[in-house]
Design a protein around this motif. Sequence first.
Motif, short mmCIF file in Angstrom:
data_model
loop_
_atom_site.label_atom_id
_atom_site.label_comp_id
_atom_site.label_asym_id
_atom_site.label_seq_id
_atom_site.Cartn_x
_atom_site.Cartn_y
_atom_site.Cartn_z
N VAL A 85 44.00 12.78 -56.37
CA VAL A 85 43.31 11.50 -56.62
C VAL A 85 41.99 11.52 -55.87
O VAL A 85 41.93 11.95 -54.71
N PRO A 86 40.88 11.08 -56.48
CA PRO A 86 39.58 11.07 -55.77
C PRO A 86 39.66 10.25 -54.48
O PRO A 86 40.38 9.25 -54.41
N SER A 87 38.90 10.67 -53.47
CA SER A 87 38.96 10.01 -52.16
C SER A 87 38.55 8.54 -52.22
O SER A 87 39.15 7.71 -51.50
N PRO A 88 37.57 8.09 -53.06
CA PRO A 88 37.29 6.66 -53.11
C PRO A 88 38.49 5.84 -53.59
O PRO A 88 38.71 4.71 -53.11
N VAL A 89 39.27 6.39 -54.51
CA VAL A 89 40.45 5.67 -54.99
C VAL A 89 41.51 5.59 -53.89
O VAL A 89 42.14 4.56 -53.67
N PHE A 105 34.40 3.26 -45.37
CA PHE A 105 34.36 4.02 -46.63
C PHE A 105 33.64 5.35 -46.43
O PHE A 105 34.14 6.41 -46.85
N LEU A 106 32.47 5.31 -45.79
CA LEU A 106 31.72 6.55 -45.59
C LEU A 106 32.50 7.53 -44.72
O LEU A 106 32.55 8.74 -45.02
N TRP A 111 44.24 2.76 -49.07
CA TRP A 111 44.31 2.57 -47.62
C TRP A 111 43.82 1.18 -47.21
O TRP A 111 44.41 0.53 -46.35
N LEU A 112 42.76 0.73 -47.87
CA LEU A 112 42.21 -0.59 -47.56
C LEU A 112 43.20 -1.69 -47.90
O LEU A 112 43.28 -2.71 -47.21
N GLY A 113 43.98 -1.49 -48.98
CA GLY A 113 45.01 -2.47 -49.31
C GLY A 113 46.06 -2.58 -48.21
O GLY A 113 46.54 -3.68 -47.91
#
Length: 511
Positions: A60-64, A21-22, A69-71
């Motif tokens: 779209v914000p990068s955390p979203v 994430f970071l 991507w994680l999905g």
Amino acid sequence: MYNFIFRRALSSLGVLLVATFLIYVLVDIAIDPLQDLLQSTAPNKEALIAARVQQLQLDVPSPVRYLGWLGGVAGCFIGKCDLGVAWTTNQQVTDILVSSIGVTIKLVTLATVVAMILGITVGVVSALRQYTGFDYTMIFISFLLYSLPSFWVAVLMKQWGAIGFNDFLANPELSIGVILLIGVVAGIIWQAIFSGDLKRRLIVFGSAFAVTSGVLWYMIATDWFRKPSLGPIVILLTGVGIAFALTAIMAGLRNRKALYAAVSTAVLIAALWYPMQFAFHGANAGIVFGLLVAVVAGGVLIGWLWGGYDRAVSMRISALVALLGFGLLFADRVMQAWVPYFNSSAINGRPIATIGSETPGLKGSFWTTQLDSYTHLILPTLVLVLVSFAAYTRYSRASMLEVMNQDYVRTARAKGLSERVVVVRHAFRNSLIPLATIIPLDFAGILGGAVITEKIFGWRGMGTMFLSGLQKSEIDPVMAYVLVIGFVAIVANFLADLLYAVLDPRIRVNA
């Protein structure tokens, strides 16, 4: 045990999630996929920018976007892996990763194994010969290699290891003076390793000098460098030497049954040279692996038949002799492809490659492609080996010196045990405990740190994928690289804990 694995898996998963994430957020801040369009003078510039923003979801914000991507990463557990797309080439990252990871692992695995074997061996010998000329020389070489930047070593390897050696192959001759000088250097090194009184040193020096000088003279006289081969005689002599060396280390030469089993296996390997010429004809990787298993099984059987008071030791030594002997048979068969490979138009008499992991347009048999793969591996492997060798030497020397001063080592000597038993069974195994942490993690470090080596030698591995992703502002290839390196580091850390428990019975993973 199962609780330990479960706890480690959960904690490792948490670390991997936080790290990815970071890095995802930081990489997204660092790169700018719109840079080329912002500098464009096209009349439909705004439309092109809007289309790319929609394509890459830059609004779209990068955390979203990270969750999306994680999905895709989570889909790897059900066979629907989606690591994104390299949008400049419209390639799936999974396809790029599959082709890249194999290249990098081939390079890193060989370099790690060679560096580990050489580094630990030299470190242990240096510790056993503490404060001798050999020890001081190895300390100097280790610190020198440890301080050298890998890119500089790579450039030197290109100049002297490839260009210089290829020029030498055009006229492979050495003067008598050079041959004698190399023999003297070899004699000095070997007498320093064996140490002992003056008489023993002179015998070792003379033997090493004679063997080295004789082998070099034979290689020059027979044009071996352009027509290399081993043959059954060399394989027999080398195999017998390996048999004596392994028996001396693992069982002692007084264990006659183990020695006879090892020598018998070496003789069998040499006898197999003739039928192996037919077995290797038209071979592929599967056939070679099957032959390897059969030869090692034969070595185990020979060890079992000879038996002795410790049959398991005879079986292990014979199996190792068979394994290394098969390596000699394999190397001899690869050498037989040297002449057509050397004379092919794609090689043009310069076999040691400086760029890429294979020669474009090269056609030939399985053995020709294997030889081509090895010639491309030589230089980048040497670069990684030289850098890692220094660290392994220092670690193994320090660990061995610490163990040799322990009370249980002095007790073993006081009981009258031979020096071989004291060193191999009591000291060496315990000296490996600190290295159990270093080696797995070092593999992960080299896997992630081979970026410079791959770039200089033109290997299209994971390092190339990582650099290309940064240069083209493609976040998905960069994250695939980070994901693999992070996963390998976690697995390496877990293996280090298991190795601790194997090497030291006092340690339990469920403690």
